[in-house]
Design a protein around this motif. Structure first.
Motif, mmCIF file in Angstrom:
data_model
loop_
_atom_site.group_PDB
_atom_site.id
_atom_site.type_symbol
_atom_site.label_atom_id
_atom_site.label_comp_id
_atom_site.label_asym_id
_atom_site.label_seq_id
_atom_site.Cartn_x
_atom_site.Cartn_y
_atom_site.Cartn_z
ATOM 1 N N LEU A 20 0.831 -1.208 0.000
ATOM 2 C CA LEU A 20 0.000 0.000 0.000
ATOM 3 C C LEU A 20 0.865 1.258 0.000
ATOM 4 O O LEU A 20 0.553 2.249 -0.689
ATOM 5 C CB LEU A 20 -0.928 -0.005 1.220
ATOM 6 N N LEU A 21 1.945 1.220 0.754
ATOM 7 C CA LEU A 21 2.845 2.378 0.820
ATOM 8 C C LEU A 21 3.489 2.648 -0.536
ATOM 9 O O LEU A 21 3.508 3.794 -1.018
ATOM 10 C CB LEU A 21 3.920 2.122 1.880
ATOM 11 N N LEU A 22 3.998 1.600 -1.164
ATOM 12 C CA LEU A 22 4.643 1.762 -2.475
ATOM 13 C C LEU A 22 3.644 2.182 -3.549
ATOM 14 O O LEU A 22 3.938 3.036 -4.388
ATOM 15 C CB LEU A 22 5.326 0.458 -2.878
ATOM 16 N N SER A 23 2.459 1.570 -3.531
ATOM 17 C CA SER A 23 1.465 1.903 -4.554
ATOM 18 C C SER A 23 1.007 3.357 -4.436
ATOM 19 O O SER A 23 0.715 4.014 -5.436
ATOM 20 C CB SER A 23 0.255 0.962 -4.451
ATOM 21 N N TRP A 24 0.968 3.862 -3.205
ATOM 22 C CA TRP A 24 0.571 5.264 -2.982
ATOM 23 C C TRP A 24 1.605 6.217 -3.590
ATOM 24 O O TRP A 24 1.255 7.159 -4.293
ATOM 25 C CB TRP A 24 0.423 5.516 -1.490
ATOM 26 N N HIS A 25 2.876 5.960 -3.330
ATOM 27 C CA HIS A 25 3.926 6.871 -3.781
ATOM 28 C C HIS A 25 4.328 6.652 -5.238
ATOM 29 O O HIS A 25 4.790 7.587 -5.900
ATOM 30 C CB HIS A 25 5.156 6.737 -2.886
ATOM 31 N N LEU A 26 4.159 5.431 -5.733
ATOM 32 C CA LEU A 26 4.567 5.126 -7.105
ATOM 33 C C LEU A 26 3.401 5.112 -8.083
ATOM 34 O O LEU A 26 3.606 4.906 -9.285
ATOM 35 C CB LEU A 26 5.276 3.768 -7.151
ATOM 36 N N SER A 27 2.174 5.298 -7.552
ATOM 37 C CA SER A 27 0.954 5.309 -8.382
ATOM 38 C C SER A 27 0.801 4.002 -9.156
ATOM 39 O O SER A 27 0.521 3.988 -10.356
ATOM 40 C CB SER A 27 0.982 6.500 -9.350
ATOM 41 N N THR A 28 0.987 2.884 -8.467
ATOM 42 C CA THR A 28 0.810 1.567 -9.065
ATOM 43 C C THR A 28 -0.451 0.907 -8.508
ATOM 44 O O THR A 28 -1.026 1.366 -7.519
ATOM 45 C CB THR A 28 2.025 0.667 -8.765
ATOM 46 N N ALA A 29 -0.882 -0.192 -9.137
ATOM 47 C CA ALA A 29 -2.060 -0.927 -8.675
ATOM 48 C C ALA A 29 -1.782 -1.526 -7.302
ATOM 49 O O ALA A 29 -0.794 -2.248 -7.125
ATOM 50 C CB ALA A 29 -2.416 -2.021 -9.672
ATOM 51 N N ALA A 30 -2.643 -1.222 -6.347
ATOM 52 C CA ALA A 30 -2.376 -1.621 -4.960
ATOM 53 C C ALA A 30 -2.346 -3.140 -4.787
ATOM 54 O O ALA A 30 -1.422 -3.685 -4.178
ATOM 55 C CB ALA A 30 -3.423 -1.004 -4.040
ATOM 56 N N GLY A 31 -3.361 -3.845 -5.316
ATOM 57 C CA GLY A 31 -3.414 -5.298 -5.144
ATOM 58 C C GLY A 31 -2.220 -5.990 -5.763
ATOM 59 O O GLY A 31 -1.623 -6.887 -5.159
ATOM 60 N N ALA A 32 -1.849 -5.572 -6.970
ATOM 61 C CA ALA A 32 -0.710 -6.180 -7.647
ATOM 62 C C ALA A 32 0.590 -5.891 -6.902
ATOM 63 O O ALA A 32 1.479 -6.749 -6.808
ATOM 64 C CB ALA A 32 -0.616 -5.673 -9.085
ATOM 65 N N THR A 33 0.714 -4.688 -6.358
ATOM 66 C CA THR A 33 1.923 -4.327 -5.622
ATOM 67 C C THR A 33 2.046 -5.154 -4.349
ATOM 68 O O THR A 33 3.149 -5.602 -3.986
ATOM 69 C CB THR A 33 1.912 -2.826 -5.269
ATOM 70 N N ILE A 34 0.932 -5.374 -3.669
ATOM 71 C CA ILE A 34 0.944 -6.213 -2.460
ATOM 72 C C ILE A 34 1.385 -7.629 -2.803
ATOM 73 O O ILE A 34 2.253 -8.213 -2.135
ATOM 74 C CB ILE A 34 -0.454 -6.221 -1.802
ATOM 75 N N SER A 35 0.801 -8.210 -3.856
ATOM 76 C CA SER A 35 1.154 -9.576 -4.239
ATOM 77 C C SER A 35 2.603 -9.678 -4.694
ATOM 78 O O SER A 35 3.303 -10.635 -4.364
ATOM 79 C CB SER A 35 0.219 -10.059 -5.359
ATOM 80 N N ALA A 36 3.059 -8.680 -5.461
ATOM 81 C CA ALA A 36 4.454 -8.683 -5.925
ATOM 82 C C ALA A 36 5.426 -8.606 -4.753
ATOM 83 O O ALA A 36 6.469 -9.283 -4.743
ATOM 84 C CB ALA A 36 4.686 -7.517 -6.887
ATOM 85 N N LEU A 37 5.083 -7.805 -3.756
ATOM 86 C CA LEU A 37 5.947 -7.689 -2.583
ATOM 87 C C LEU A 37 5.953 -8.991 -1.786
ATOM 88 O O LEU A 37 6.991 -9.403 -1.252
ATOM 89 C CB LEU A 37 5.485 -6.528 -1.709
ATOM 90 N N ALA A 38 4.796 -9.662 -1.709
ATOM 91 C CA ALA A 38 4.730 -10.949 -1.017
ATOM 92 C C ALA A 38 5.635 -11.974 -1.688
ATOM 93 O O ALA A 38 6.355 -12.725 -1.020
ATOM 94 C CB ALA A 38 3.291 -11.458 -0.978
ATOM 95 N N VAL A 39 5.617 -12.010 -3.015
ATOM 96 C CA VAL A 39 6.480 -12.938 -3.753
ATOM 97 C C VAL A 39 7.948 -12.559 -3.561
ATOM 98 O O VAL A 39 8.819 -13.420 -3.429
ATOM 99 C CB VAL A 39 6.101 -12.942 -5.246
ATOM 100 N N SER A 40 8.236 -11.262 -3.542
ATOM 101 C CA SER A 40 9.616 -10.801 -3.315
ATOM 102 C C SER A 40 10.118 -11.241 -1.949
ATOM 103 O O SER A 40 11.284 -11.640 -1.795
ATOM 104 C CB SER A 40 9.686 -9.273 -3.438
ATOM 105 N N LEU A 41 9.250 -11.180 -0.936
ATOM 106 C CA LEU A 41 9.635 -11.640 0.399
ATOM 107 C C LEU A 41 9.963 -13.131 0.399
ATOM 108 O O LEU A 41 10.852 -13.586 1.130
ATOM 109 C CB LEU A 41 8.515 -11.347 1.401
#
Length: 285
Positions: free
Chosen positions: A237-258
């Motif tokens: 949510l933090l990254l999607s807010w500042h980078l103007s990206t899709a929130a759900g996709a950013t959350i899932s991408a970060l989960a996979v990165s972890l």
């Protein structure tokens, strides 16, 4: 600090955070068994198998959640029934149900051009549109998932490692498997309108898989997976807010990165231990 806390001063982002946290906990409970039993393909099939029910609900102006529940029930019964067919492998049955339900959903969607936006929401979700009543439903779903996990823990645990032993112990493995499918369906239905069916596997599989190298028990995997899911939600949510990206996709991408970071750290830890053991053995000789 404003960069870190500013987005969460907005009401709809706060609701999104709470929704993501609840979904993370639900997915940790179900996803741990998915990872331990190698059921990722089943999870993918069940998430996409929700489309016919959701499409029918949208077509007739009904509740999308009820439509998703109907499709999830059909998938659960279908997988359970086909799994008992001796001449048909489980993967084959799941694949046939996957293609059949997805095709039926696309056929229903193709009947109306007005489904374009709804289909996008179904596939990718809209975590920023979480409402207070959604949080209430997610809370109820979490309590139900927790109850099923506690009551069925022993049967699920034995089933994950030795189905024949579960039969010997009188734990009714077929019933336990059906209940486990119900738990998986509950997690997917509760999560699809938050992160969408294409992205729900990110929270369902990545956090438990990331937790495996560091936890010493199934409960430990669940707890750490929930924490990793919450971390992915907050960071996404933090990254999607500042980078103007899709929130759900950013959350899932970060989960996979972890997940990848976790296994990289685990590999480095094992490499370091091996070097220390080798150095100790050399010194002893």
């Amino acid at each position: 600090m404003e960069w870190l806390t500013g987005p969460f001063e907005v009401t709809f982002v706060q609701r999104a955070l709470w929704g993501g946290m609840l979904v993370s906990a639900i997915c940790a409970l179900a996803g741990t068994w998915v990872v331990l039993r190698g059921m990722a393909f089943l999870g993918d099939a069940m998430s996409h198998g929700l489309l016919p029910g959701v499409a029918l609900a949208a077509l007739f102006g009904g509740n999308l959640l009820l439509g998703a529940l109907l499709s999830a029930a059909v998938m659960t019964v279908g997988v359970t029934a086909l799994g008992r067919t001796p001449r048909l492998s489980q993967d084959t049955g799941i694949g046939l149900l996957f293609v059949g339900m997805l095709s039926l959903g696309v056929i229903i969607v193709s009947r109306s051009q007005s489904f374009a936006v709804d289909l996008t929401g179904f596939l990718f979700g809209d975590v920023l549109a979480v409402r207070e009543q959604d949080l209430l439903l997610l809370g109820v779903a979490l309590l139900l998932a927790l109850s099923v996990s506690v009551l069925g823990h022993r049967a699920f645990l034995v089933l994950a490692f030795d189905a024949r032993k579960a039969q010997t112990l009188g734990l009714r493995p077929r019933l336990a498997h059906a209940v486990l499918l119900g738990l998986l369906a509950l997690a997917i239905v509760a999560s699809f309108h938050i992160v969408g069916t294409l992205l729900v596997l990110g929270l369902l599989i990545a956090p438990p898989a990331a937790a495996l190298p560091w936890a010493r028990s199934v409960r430990g995997v669940m707890t750490l997976a929930a924490l990793l899911g919450v971390t992915a939600t907050f960071g996404g949510l933090l990254l999607s807010w500042h980078l103007s990206t899709a929130a759900g996709a950013t959350i899932s991408a970060l989960a996979v990165s972890l997940f990848f970071l976790s296994h990289l750290a685990s590999a480095l830890r094992h490499h370091r231990r091996a070097r220390l053991l080798g150095a100790h053995a050399t010194a002893t000789d």
